[in-house]
Enzyme design. Structure first.
Site, PDB file in Angstrom:
ATOM      1  N   HIS A 202      25.954  21.076  93.764  1.00 24.89           N
ATOM      2  CA  HIS A 202      25.456  19.748  93.381  1.00 24.89           C
ATOM      3  C   HIS A 202      26.436  18.684  93.837  1.00 24.89           C
ATOM      4  CE1 HIS A 202      25.791  16.272  90.679  1.00 24.89           C
ATOM      5  NE2 HIS A 202      24.490  16.338  90.512  1.00 24.89           N
ATOM      6  N   ASN A 203      27.723  18.881  93.561  1.00 23.92           N
ATOM      7  CA  ASN A 203      28.720  17.883  93.931  1.00 23.92           C
ATOM      8  C   ASN A 203      28.867  17.774  95.436  1.00 23.92           C
ATOM      9  OD1 ASN A 203      29.038  17.830  91.164  1.00 23.92           O
ATOM     10  ND2 ASN A 203      31.265  17.813  91.237  1.00 23.92           N
TER      11      ASN A 203
ATOM     12  N   GLU B 129      26.092  15.735  96.593  1.00 30.24           N
ATOM     13  CA  GLU B 129      26.417  14.361  96.184  1.00 30.24           C
ATOM     14  C   GLU B 129      27.325  13.698  97.223  1.00 30.24           C
ATOM     15  OE1 GLU B 129      29.442  12.718  92.862  1.00 30.24           O
ATOM     16  OE2 GLU B 129      27.867  14.029  92.093  1.00 30.24           O
TER      17      GLU B 129
ATOM     18  N   SER C  43      26.523  17.465  84.674  1.00 29.10           N
ATOM     19  CA  SER C  43      26.548  16.321  85.597  1.00 29.10           C
ATOM     20  C   SER C  43      25.918  15.103  84.946  1.00 29.10           C
ATOM     21  CB  SER C  43      25.795  16.651  86.888  1.00 29.10           C
ATOM     22  OG  SER C  43      25.802  15.523  87.749  1.00 29.10           O
TER      23      SER C  43
ATOM     24  N   LYS D 236      26.747  23.830  90.066  1.00 28.80           N
ATOM     25  CA  LYS D 236      27.348  22.506  89.875  1.00 28.80           C
ATOM     26  C   LYS D 236      28.231  22.137  91.061  1.00 28.80           C
ATOM     27  CE  LYS D 236      28.702  18.754  87.693  1.00 28.80           C
ATOM     28  NZ  LYS D 236      29.971  18.339  88.291  1.00 28.80           N
TER      29      LYS D 236
END
Length: 481
Positions: free
Chosen positions: A187-188, A191, A130, A184
């Site tokens: 994480h997105n 986000e 990222s 990940k």
């Protein structure tokens, strides 16, 4: 071949090229390869002065240029293209060599690939990266999965090129097979939620207070000096302060209000449903993007009646910006709490044994959601590794409790003015649902038992029960005796 590379990168689009340059800048000899040889030549010609590159123009030549155990980073389009490249290179590698997928792969694909390549004696490392193209070049947050053995050789290189916070690398071994890509993905998803909450804050300040984008930019700059200090708040201020060169208008006013997405937020929501984890903030943010893109639907309902939108005035206006800051912080805590709960659930489901404190630590720098308060999250999990939710942690609990009146006021004002705030609203509903002594789920279970004999549990005795509703509510009976 005399000189050999310690690592190779195949796939030299922007992300792959920048990762290769980052490795070379840190003193590593890097083999570079691309299906189109021109990209390989261009990289060496343009950036060869940054470090030691070994160009290769065939897969065989590329593999032969690597020292053992060979470490190959694959940076190609997710899906079938990744499978094709992995199959090609797997046939050229030997036992103990390492293949790294640093793209945005679905973690289920990573699990499948890891198992298949393990059968062939190869280590497969699904790695979340990222930070975008700038992060890839200057130091991303890196989330590698795979075997512990593969991390022994690969880890030092990845830690070397990752972002650093107080000298600590923003890279750690996440866990086996698909753990890195799972983290990940979450994480997105966080986000998505974070960006939606910031966008709602902008909309509220503009609609409720009549602020210009430039003035709102100043508000965000102020917020970025406090507990909301983060990359997303920082760039939001820059975007809002930007003027469109062609029209002289605020940049944000000339951009079509239809947000796009690449699918990772959608994956996060789908997996949240599969795991039974209520990640309502991520879901609302994902649906908000989807709704924004339905231009025909929005056009067909443009004339629907709504309330008056007169800006606030007096004392209410004076405190509103501060109230929005408190609502934003509280909602962000909920978003991150939900994200970490999903990682916790995924770790348990797939037996990954993910260290949540380590995840918070490597998200502190390099990645898109990097923020000051991630250090507080790291500390919370260091103190209590099995923390059920961030909302139960001392500092976060106090901050949300102290801000709840402002939070409620903001949501109420948004409703009164007809400003859509799905992120703020669902975060508050989640908070209230968690703290409620009783939820209406009891009635839902009663309904389910009535129409489908789905049974229910009681609060005063153990067991599973069903009521004979068709017989005038004949006394219930246990189903598990």
């Amino acid at each position: 071949m005399g000189n050999k590379a310690s690592i190779g990168v195949t796939g030299l689009a922007v992300m792959g090229r920048n990762l290769a340059r980052n490795l070379a800048r840190h003193g590593h000899t890097v083999a570079v390869h691309n299906r189109s040889g021109q990209r390989t030549r261009d990289l060496v010609e343009e950036f060869g002065s940054e470090g030691q590159f070994i160009p290769a123009y065939s897969a065989k030549e590329f593999v032969e240029s690597l020292e053992r155990p060979r470490q190959v980073v694959v940076m190609v389009q997710a899906g079938a293209p990744t499978d094709a490249v992995l199959d090609e290179f797997a046939g050229l590698l030997d036992d103990g060599d390492v293949l790294v997928d640093a793209g945005n792969a679905h973690f289920a694909d990573t699990r499948r690939r890891e198992a298949a390549l393990r059968e062939r004696g190869l280590h497969f490392v699904g790695t979340g990266v990222s930070g975008g193209e700038e992060g890839a070049l200057h130091g991303p947050s890196i989330m590698p999965g795979g075997s512990k053995e593969s991390y022994e050789s690969l880890g030092p290189l990845l830690e070397d090129i990752s972002a650093k916070v107080n000298g600590d690398p923003c890279c750690a071994h996440i866990g086996p097979d698909g753990a890195g890509h799972f983290v990940k993905m979450v994480h997105n998803g966080v986000e998505y939620s974070d960006m939606q909450l910031i966008a709602e804050s902008f909309d509220l300040l503009r609609t409720a207070l009549g602020y210009s984008p430039a003035r709102i930019a100043e508000v965000f700059r102020t917020w970025n000096t406090g507990r909301l200090d983060s990359y997303l708040i920082e760039i939001t201020a820059q975007v809002l302060a930007h003027t469109d060169a062609a029209t002289g208008k605020p940049f944000v006013d000339i951009v079509a209000d239809q947000a796009e997405q690449k699918g990772t937020g959608r994956w996060t929501v789908q997996i949240g449903l599969d795991l039974g984890v209520p990640i309502t903030g991520i879901a609302e943010a994902t649906f908000a993007r989807s709704l924004s893109g339905h231009a025909d639907l929005r056009a067909a309902t443009r004339g629907l009646a709504g309330p008056s939108r007169a800006p606030l005035s007096g004392a209410e206006a004076e405190r509103f910006a501060d109230d929005v800051e408190q609502a934003l912080y509280a909602s962000k805590v909920v978003a991150y709490a939900q994200g970490f709960n999903q990682i916790q659930a995924g770790s348990a489901e797939y037996q990954w044994n993910i260290d949540l404190g380590a995840v918070a630590s490597i998200w502190r720098g390099g990645c898109i959601i990097r923020a000051t308060f991630l250090d507080d999250i790291r500390a919370a999990y260091a103190e209590e590794p099995n923390l059920p939710t961030l909302l139960a942690s001392g500092e976060f609990r106090r901050a949300v409790e102290d801000g709840q009146d402002a939070w409620r006021s903001v949501v109420a004002t948004a409703t009164r003015l007809g400003v859509p705030t799905p992120g703020f609203s669902t975060a508050l509903a989640y908070y209230d649902a968690l703290r409620a002594e009783r939820l209406p789920a009891a009635l839902v279970q009663g309904q389910r038992d009535y129409f489908g004999a789905h049974s229910y549990r009681r609060i005063d005795r153990d067991g599973t029960f069903h009521t004979e509703w068709a017989s005038d509510g004949r006394p219930e009976h246990r189903l598990d005796t």
